[in-house]
Design an enzyme around this catalytic site. Structure first.
Site, PDB file in Angstrom:
ATOM      1  N   ASP A  85       0.881  -1.170   0.000  1.00 54.39           N
ATOM      2  CA  ASP A  85       0.000   0.000   0.000  1.00 54.39           C
ATOM      3  C   ASP A  85       0.916   1.216   0.000  1.00 54.39           C
ATOM      4  OD1 ASP A  85      -1.681   2.114   0.499  1.00 54.39           O
ATOM      5  OD2 ASP A  85      -2.620   1.253   2.286  1.00 54.39           O
ATOM      6  N   ILE A  86       0.995   1.939  -1.125  1.00 53.47           N
ATOM      7  CA  ILE A  86       1.971   3.027  -1.203  1.00 53.47           C
ATOM      8  C   ILE A  86       1.578   4.252  -0.372  1.00 53.47           C
ATOM      9  CG2 ILE A  86       2.707   2.251  -3.505  1.00 53.47           C
ATOM     10  CD1 ILE A  86       1.577   5.073  -4.482  1.00 53.47           C
ATOM     11  N   ASN A 113       2.456   2.221 -10.446  1.00 55.93           N
ATOM     12  CA  ASN A 113       1.202   2.549 -11.117  1.00 55.93           C
ATOM     13  C   ASN A 113       0.105   2.958 -10.134  1.00 55.93           C
ATOM     14  OD1 ASN A 113      -1.040   2.170 -13.248  1.00 55.93           O
ATOM     15  ND2 ASN A 113      -1.558   0.652 -11.679  1.00 55.93           N
ATOM     16  N   SER A 159       0.375  11.514 -15.294  1.00 55.00           N
ATOM     17  CA  SER A 159      -0.802  11.797 -16.119  1.00 55.00           C
ATOM     18  C   SER A 159      -0.635  13.123 -16.859  1.00 55.00           C
ATOM     19  CB  SER A 159      -2.052  11.877 -15.243  1.00 55.00           C
ATOM     20  OG  SER A 159      -3.170  12.307 -16.004  1.00 55.00           O
ATOM     21  N   TYR A 212      -6.321  15.884  -8.201  1.00 55.00           N
ATOM     22  CA  TYR A 212      -5.647  14.844  -8.991  1.00 55.00           C
ATOM     23  C   TYR A 212      -4.622  15.476  -9.936  1.00 55.00           C
ATOM     24  CZ  TYR A 212      -4.960  10.919 -12.192  1.00 55.00           C
ATOM     25  OH  TYR A 212      -4.391   9.918 -12.960  1.00 55.00           O
ATOM     26  N   VAL A 214      -3.044  18.371  -9.796  1.00 56.47           N
ATOM     27  CA  VAL A 214      -1.874  18.922  -9.100  1.00 56.47           C
ATOM     28  C   VAL A 214      -0.991  17.798  -8.560  1.00 56.47           C
ATOM     29  CG1 VAL A 214      -1.078  20.383  -7.199  1.00 56.47           C
ATOM     30  CG2 VAL A 214      -3.052  21.085  -8.567  1.00 56.47           C
ATOM     31  N   LYS A 216      -0.486  14.949  -9.853  1.00 53.04           N
ATOM     32  CA  LYS A 216       0.273  14.360 -10.959  1.00 53.04           C
ATOM     33  C   LYS A 216       1.333  15.326 -11.496  1.00 53.04           C
ATOM     34  CE  LYS A 216      -1.436  10.218 -11.095  1.00 53.04           C
ATOM     35  NZ  LYS A 216      -0.588   9.045 -10.809  1.00 53.04           N
ATOM     36  N   VAL A 247      -7.767   5.994 -20.242  1.00 58.24           N
ATOM     37  CA  VAL A 247      -8.036   4.553 -20.301  1.00 58.24           C
ATOM     38  C   VAL A 247      -9.359   4.220 -19.614  1.00 58.24           C
ATOM     39  CG1 VAL A 247      -7.114   2.270 -19.708  1.00 58.24           C
ATOM     40  CG2 VAL A 247      -5.557   4.112 -20.365  1.00 58.24           C
ATOM     41  N   THR A 249     -11.117   2.618 -17.217  1.00 54.21           N
ATOM     42  CA  THR A 249     -10.904   1.943 -15.937  1.00 54.21           C
ATOM     43  C   THR A 249     -11.876   2.509 -14.909  1.00 54.21           C
ATOM     44  OG1 THR A 249      -9.297   3.591 -15.165  1.00 54.21           O
ATOM     45  CG2 THR A 249      -8.413   1.705 -16.394  1.00 54.21           C
TER      46      THR A 249
END
Length: 291
Positions: A85-86, A113, A159, A212, A214, A216, A247, A249
């Site tokens: 779990d990162i 990822n 991203s 999200y 910021v 990335k 993608v 997902t």
């Protein structure tokens, strides 16, 4: 000295792009320049149950069976699950310790990822998003990179949501300067964004109201800074980040236009392909893209 086996680790790999990255590493390895030895891929995820299920899915995958790339079918590749779990420091440290113990000579590839995309926008969303997408990505990079042997590869999945066109000229310059200076300078930008949101002044200070995006941008900046540090060590380890594209997902709520295998293409290319010795790049569609 001949290398007895090759080792890769992929984070956030129980579904979506991560699962496709593992599958495509297995498919592309026999054609790569490092082929010729047994290849062990650690598929990692937060949930042991979902991770074990993902490994089972790949072991029975028709594409992998047809290509005969897995060890059970006479190929070189074995896929094993390991918990990671990162967003949890102890989990990252336990995984790094496990790799050191199991592979004292080092590993060849790590692809981070794992990431989150939370709904809404407020201080809690910002903190939760940055915890995984920036601080977690940074920590796992710093802990796994020293384990990669000379000539290996490290890839962060970032991203194009984090491209700098969304920012004021001043902030763009700060991001570029930080990416060429050091990780602490990149972290200062993430702290400034968090503080601006807490004050309700992010727009006033030139930030988009998008946690999200910021996170990335921070991930790309940090990867570039780490690549610069790593290149000075002369180990030949190439550190890059990439956008997999839009993608289909869970993260895009099923709205993506690319398949997960299409999304896996650039991360796998950066891990196994001929990238001309490039390091510190932001890639998309197997090409370096302006950040």
């Amino acid at each position: 000295m001949a290398i007895s086996s090759r080792v890769a680790a992929v984070t956030g790999a129980n579904k979506g792009i991560g699962l496709a990255i593992v599958r495509n590493l297995a498919l592309e390895y026999p054609k790569s320049s490092i082929a010729g030895s047994p290849f062990l891929i650690y598929l990692t995820a937060r949930s042991a149950e979902r991770g074990a299920e993902a490994v089972k899915t790949l072991i029975n995958d028709p594409q992998l069976k047809s290509a005969k790339v897995l060890a059970q079918d006479g190929g070189d590749t074995t896929i094993k699950f390991q918990t990671l779990d990162i967003s949890d420091t102890s989990s990252i440290q336990e995984f790094a310790s496990f790799l050191k113990k199991e592979h004292p000579d080092g590993i060849d590839i790590a692809i981070n990822n794992a990431g989150v995309a939370m709904d809404g926008f407020d201080s809690n969303v910002v903190k939760g998003t940055l915890k995984t997408n920036y601080y977690g990505a940074l920590e796992v990079t710093q802990d796994l990179l020293p384990l990669i042997r000379d000539g290996g590869r490290y890839v962060n999945v970032s991203s194009s949501a984090g491209v700098l066109s969304k920012y004021t000229p001043e902030l763009r310059e700060q991001f570029i300067a930080a990416s060429k200076t050091s990780v602490p300078e990149c972290t200062k930008l993430m702290e400034a964004f968090t503080a601006a949101v807490a004050e309700g002044k992010e727009k006033e200070k030139g930030w988009p109201s998008a946690a999200y995006a910021v996170s990335k941008a921070g991930c790309t900046a940090m990867t570039k800074a780490i690549a610069l540090e790593e290149s000075k060590k002369g180990r030949g380890v190439l550190v890059n980040c990439c956008c997999p594209g839009y993608v289909n997902t869970d993260m895009t709520k099923g709205n993506g236009t690319k398949t997960i295998d299409e999304g896996a293409k650039t991360p796998v290319f950066l891990a196994l392909g001929d990238i001309g010795g490039e390091t510190g790049g932001f890639w998309q569609s197997e090409k370096i893209k302006e950040w």
